[in-house]
Design a protein around this motif. Sequence first.
Motif, PDB file in Angstrom:
ATOM      1  N   SER A 186       0.832  -1.203   0.000  1.00 13.77           N
ATOM      2  CA  SER A 186       0.000   0.000   0.000  1.00 13.77           C
ATOM      3  C   SER A 186       0.866   1.252   0.000  1.00 13.77           C
ATOM      4  O   SER A 186       2.029   1.215   0.410  1.00 13.77           O
ATOM      5  N   LYS A 206      -3.469  -2.897  -1.282  1.00 17.52           N
ATOM      6  CA  LYS A 206      -3.613  -4.288  -1.686  1.00 17.52           C
ATOM      7  C   LYS A 206      -3.278  -5.127  -0.465  1.00 17.52           C
ATOM      8  O   LYS A 206      -2.240  -4.947   0.161  1.00 17.52           O
ATOM      9  N   HIS A 207      -4.175  -6.051  -0.114  1.00 14.01           N
ATOM     10  CA  HIS A 207      -4.034  -6.763   1.154  1.00 14.01           C
ATOM     11  C   HIS A 207      -4.619  -8.162   1.033  1.00 14.01           C
ATOM     12  O   HIS A 207      -5.641  -8.374   0.373  1.00 14.01           O
ATOM     13  N   TYR A 218      -8.680 -11.197   0.052  1.00  9.37           N
ATOM     14  CA  TYR A 218      -7.691 -10.747  -0.925  1.00  9.37           C
ATOM     15  C   TYR A 218      -8.345  -9.570  -1.642  1.00  9.37           C
ATOM     16  O   TYR A 218      -9.213  -9.740  -2.478  1.00  9.37           O
ATOM     17  N   SER A 272      -8.116  -5.301  -3.091  1.00 14.39           N
ATOM     18  CA  SER A 272      -7.335  -4.154  -3.539  1.00 14.39           C
ATOM     19  C   SER A 272      -8.284  -3.017  -3.873  1.00 14.39           C
ATOM     20  O   SER A 272      -9.481  -3.226  -4.117  1.00 14.39           O
ATOM     21  N   SER A 313     -13.289  -0.683  -3.742  1.00 16.81           N
ATOM     22  CA  SER A 313     -12.627  -1.886  -3.253  1.00 16.81           C
ATOM     23  C   SER A 313     -13.122  -3.089  -4.040  1.00 16.81           C
ATOM     24  O   SER A 313     -14.317  -3.194  -4.333  1.00 16.81           O
ATOM     25  N   ASP A 321     -10.387 -10.254  -5.065  1.00 20.61           N
ATOM     26  CA  ASP A 321      -9.935 -11.218  -6.064  1.00 20.61           C
ATOM     27  C   ASP A 321     -10.361 -12.591  -5.562  1.00 20.61           C
ATOM     28  O   ASP A 321      -9.653 -13.245  -4.790  1.00 20.61           O
ATOM     29  N   GLU A 330      -6.552  -1.244   4.023  1.00 20.71           N
ATOM     30  CA  GLU A 330      -7.603  -1.706   3.116  1.00 20.71           C
ATOM     31  C   GLU A 330      -9.000  -1.366   3.617  1.00 20.71           C
ATOM     32  O   GLU A 330      -9.265  -1.316   4.821  1.00 20.71           O
TER      33      GLU A 330
END
Length: 450
Positions: free
Chosen positions: A34, A68-69, A117, A119, A154, A157, A215
């Motif tokens: 991030s 991104k986490h 997951y 981003s 947000s 994935d 996030e």
Amino acid sequence: MGSDDDWSVKNQAFYDSYENINENSYGFAQFHDSWVFEDKIVVAKKFENDLGKFAFQLSPSIRYTDFKHGDDFDYEYFHRVDLTKGYTAASDRLLATECPLSDEPGYTAADCGYNNYVSGHYTDYAMAGLADIDFAFGLGITVGARYDYVKAKSTYDITKMLPADVADLGGLYSASGSKGAWSWSASANYKLPFGLIPYATIARQSTVIAGQGAELYAGDIAGKTFISASKLYEGGIKGSFLDDRLYAALSVYKQKRTDYNIQSITVNQSVETKGLEAEARWSVNDHLLITGGYTRTKVYNLTALENGTLFSFFGIEDLVNVTDPTLYLGGQPIGLVLIPDKNASRRAGIPTNLYSLTATYAFDNGIALSASAVKVDSVYSGQSQVVKLPAYTKVDVSASYETGPWLFRVVVKNATNERYFRANFTELFGSTIVLPETPRSWQGSIVYKF
């Protein structure tokens, strides 16, 4: 830049980024990637006249965060390796951060995936103002206000997430939205005779509630719950005496998170804190300095109180009706702790009363001696309040010698070799693990200043 009439205009820019990967033998695998950029302009004006001193600021700003986490908390067996046996082949596990990429042959998210997951990005447009007024007759007032308008997006994935966690999303894999929020504060103090200054403060603080990797989640954006607020009430009195050699202060406060929707048991909690703080610093003479402090603190988990339950991992003391230990030893029972009243909602691991006292004596020849003591109440280790850690008093002592650019110091920590413990991860594992603290130990240092 500034001018002779006490106007000033200042531009401040800030950038920060971090990449972090966290892998442990007991799970909790996660990563962050991030960054954030902010630019702020501060326009300030100050002046002074017979009424007093006056200072004003106006500050627009814009702040952009990209995140991104990913994390995996399904396999969090919170137990260390058995030190009597050491590491074996069974000690390792395949963490989410060690998984092959989703486009590699043989990959399935069910075999090795993330619980989250995600981003995305968000932009905060803000305007703030501040007035600091110090009247000549002794009254001081500080007021401020800020408005934030946040636009956020947000996206999950789902190809890298476990199927059960994807199902929990209910088809909401991406969201964008915006929300505005006010923050404000007002504080007043008055200079009384004999050096006494009573004061009072009330404030509301609105904050973007982000996770450990900065996030935001799609569900929170869609529900407009990604901004939370807290309120603070504080009042007290302070003063300096004996030609400013003695300073003392006493304050009481109450702080409360006003929104419940966004609570996370590991990151963000809706809580109410009530407390009292007292401190004193006395420079007896050019050699001796004495300081003392006292705090009384009570913290309540408001969401647990509202729901009547709180999720937790259970220890042996929780399972009072299970007579066969083979049913739980080696496993990790989980469930809900009942929270029937406000006392049951108190956050564990935080002592109600804490006392401290420190004294330092410096000789003219460069030698200095110091001692400090902290007395801590007994405290529950977990939310179910079945394991109680004993009260303790910890004493540290030190001696130093300074000559020219050289400093020699020896510190003895826990000089009385007190046996005491600290609660660890109280909301989840408080009944299953506590941490023994360091016995008597010492450290020495040699410092050369140049």
